[in-house]
Design a protein around this motif. Structure first.
Motif, short mmCIF file in Angstrom:
data_model
loop_
_atom_site.label_atom_id
_atom_site.label_comp_id
_atom_site.label_asym_id
_atom_site.label_seq_id
_atom_site.Cartn_x
_atom_site.Cartn_y
_atom_site.Cartn_z
N MET A 1 28.87 17.70 43.29
CA MET A 1 29.64 18.14 42.14
C MET A 1 29.71 19.66 42.13
O MET A 1 28.72 20.34 42.35
N THR A 2 30.90 20.17 41.88
CA THR A 2 31.12 21.61 41.84
C THR A 2 30.49 22.19 40.58
O THR A 2 30.67 21.66 39.48
N GLU A 3 29.75 23.30 40.74
CA GLU A 3 29.11 23.93 39.61
C GLU A 3 29.73 25.27 39.24
O GLU A 3 29.72 25.66 38.08
N CYS A 4 30.30 25.99 40.23
CA CYS A 4 30.87 27.30 39.96
C CYS A 4 32.06 27.56 40.88
O CYS A 4 31.98 27.32 42.08
N ILE A 5 33.15 28.05 40.29
CA ILE A 5 34.33 28.42 41.06
C ILE A 5 34.67 29.86 40.72
O ILE A 5 34.82 30.20 39.54
N GLU A 6 34.78 30.69 41.75
CA GLU A 6 35.15 32.09 41.56
C GLU A 6 36.52 32.32 42.19
O GLU A 6 36.83 31.77 43.25
N ALA A 7 37.34 33.13 41.52
CA ALA A 7 38.68 33.42 42.00
C ALA A 7 38.99 34.90 41.84
O ALA A 7 38.56 35.53 40.88
N CYS A 8 39.75 35.41 42.78
CA CYS A 8 40.26 36.78 42.70
C CYS A 8 41.57 36.72 41.93
O CYS A 8 42.46 35.94 42.28
N VAL A 9 41.71 37.51 40.90
CA VAL A 9 42.89 37.44 40.03
C VAL A 9 44.19 37.68 40.80
O VAL A 9 45.22 37.11 40.45
N SER A 10 44.16 38.45 41.86
CA SER A 10 45.38 38.70 42.62
C SER A 10 45.66 37.62 43.66
O SER A 10 46.67 37.67 44.34
N ASN A 11 44.78 36.62 43.76
CA ASN A 11 44.97 35.56 44.75
C ASN A 11 45.32 34.22 44.11
O ASN A 11 45.46 33.22 44.80
N GLU A 42 45.64 34.66 52.96
CA GLU A 42 45.69 33.25 52.57
C GLU A 42 45.00 33.01 51.23
O GLU A 42 44.14 33.78 50.82
N PRO A 43 45.36 31.92 50.56
CA PRO A 43 44.70 31.56 49.32
C PRO A 43 43.25 31.16 49.58
O PRO A 43 42.93 30.56 50.61
N PHE A 44 42.39 31.51 48.64
CA PHE A 44 40.98 31.11 48.74
C PHE A 44 40.36 31.04 47.36
O PHE A 44 40.82 31.66 46.41
N LEU A 45 39.29 30.29 47.26
CA LEU A 45 38.40 30.26 46.11
C LEU A 45 36.98 30.29 46.65
O LEU A 45 36.74 29.85 47.78
N VAL A 46 36.06 30.79 45.88
CA VAL A 46 34.65 30.73 46.25
C VAL A 46 34.05 29.61 45.40
O VAL A 46 34.00 29.70 44.17
N VAL A 47 33.66 28.54 46.07
CA VAL A 47 33.17 27.34 45.39
C VAL A 47 31.69 27.19 45.69
O VAL A 47 31.29 27.03 46.85
N ASP A 48 30.88 27.29 44.64
CA ASP A 48 29.43 27.22 44.78
C ASP A 48 28.93 28.16 45.88
O ASP A 48 28.09 27.79 46.70
N GLY A 49 29.48 29.37 45.91
CA GLY A 49 29.04 30.39 46.86
C GLY A 49 29.68 30.32 48.24
O GLY A 49 29.47 31.18 49.07
N GLU A 50 30.49 29.28 48.49
CA GLU A 50 31.13 29.11 49.80
C GLU A 50 32.62 29.43 49.71
O GLU A 50 33.32 28.94 48.84
N LEU A 51 33.09 30.25 50.62
CA LEU A 51 34.50 30.61 50.68
C LEU A 51 35.30 29.41 51.18
O LEU A 51 35.02 28.87 52.24
N VAL A 52 36.29 28.97 50.40
CA VAL A 52 37.10 27.80 50.74
C VAL A 52 38.56 28.25 50.77
O VAL A 52 39.05 28.83 49.82
N THR A 53 39.24 27.97 51.88
CA THR A 53 40.65 28.34 52.03
C THR A 53 41.51 27.09 52.07
O THR A 53 41.03 25.98 52.26
N GLY A 54 42.81 27.29 51.89
CA GLY A 54 43.74 26.17 51.93
C GLY A 54 45.17 26.66 51.87
O GLY A 54 45.43 27.87 51.88
#
Length: 66
Positions: A1-11, A42-54
């Motif tokens: 289960m995902t606990e934290c999602i971080e995003a860059c406002v310009s991304n 490319e688009p990315f989010l940091v999910v539970d400390g891990e960089l995830v792209t798509g």
């Protein structure tokens, strides 16, 4: 289960910002997450400390919501 999602406002776009606000997880939308080179490529989010792209931030977020 995902606990934290971080995003860059310009991304991310407004739709993803709104979806992040509705999630029942800790979310951080910051001016910069210090992944500038990747942010321009490319688009990315940091999910539970891990960089995830798509293909898009919305697609990444959809994977995290499962």
């Amino acid at each position: 289960m995902t606990e934290c999602i971080e995003a860059c406002v310009s991304n991310i776009d407004g739709e993803v910002r709104n979806r992040l606000a509705e999630l029942d997880v800790s979310t951080v939308v910051a001016p910069c997450l210090e992944h500038c080179g990747r942010c321009y490529r490319e688009p990315f989010l940091v999910v539970d400390g891990e960089l995830v792209t798509g293909d898009s931030s919305a697609a990444i977020l959809a994977r995290c919501e499962r």
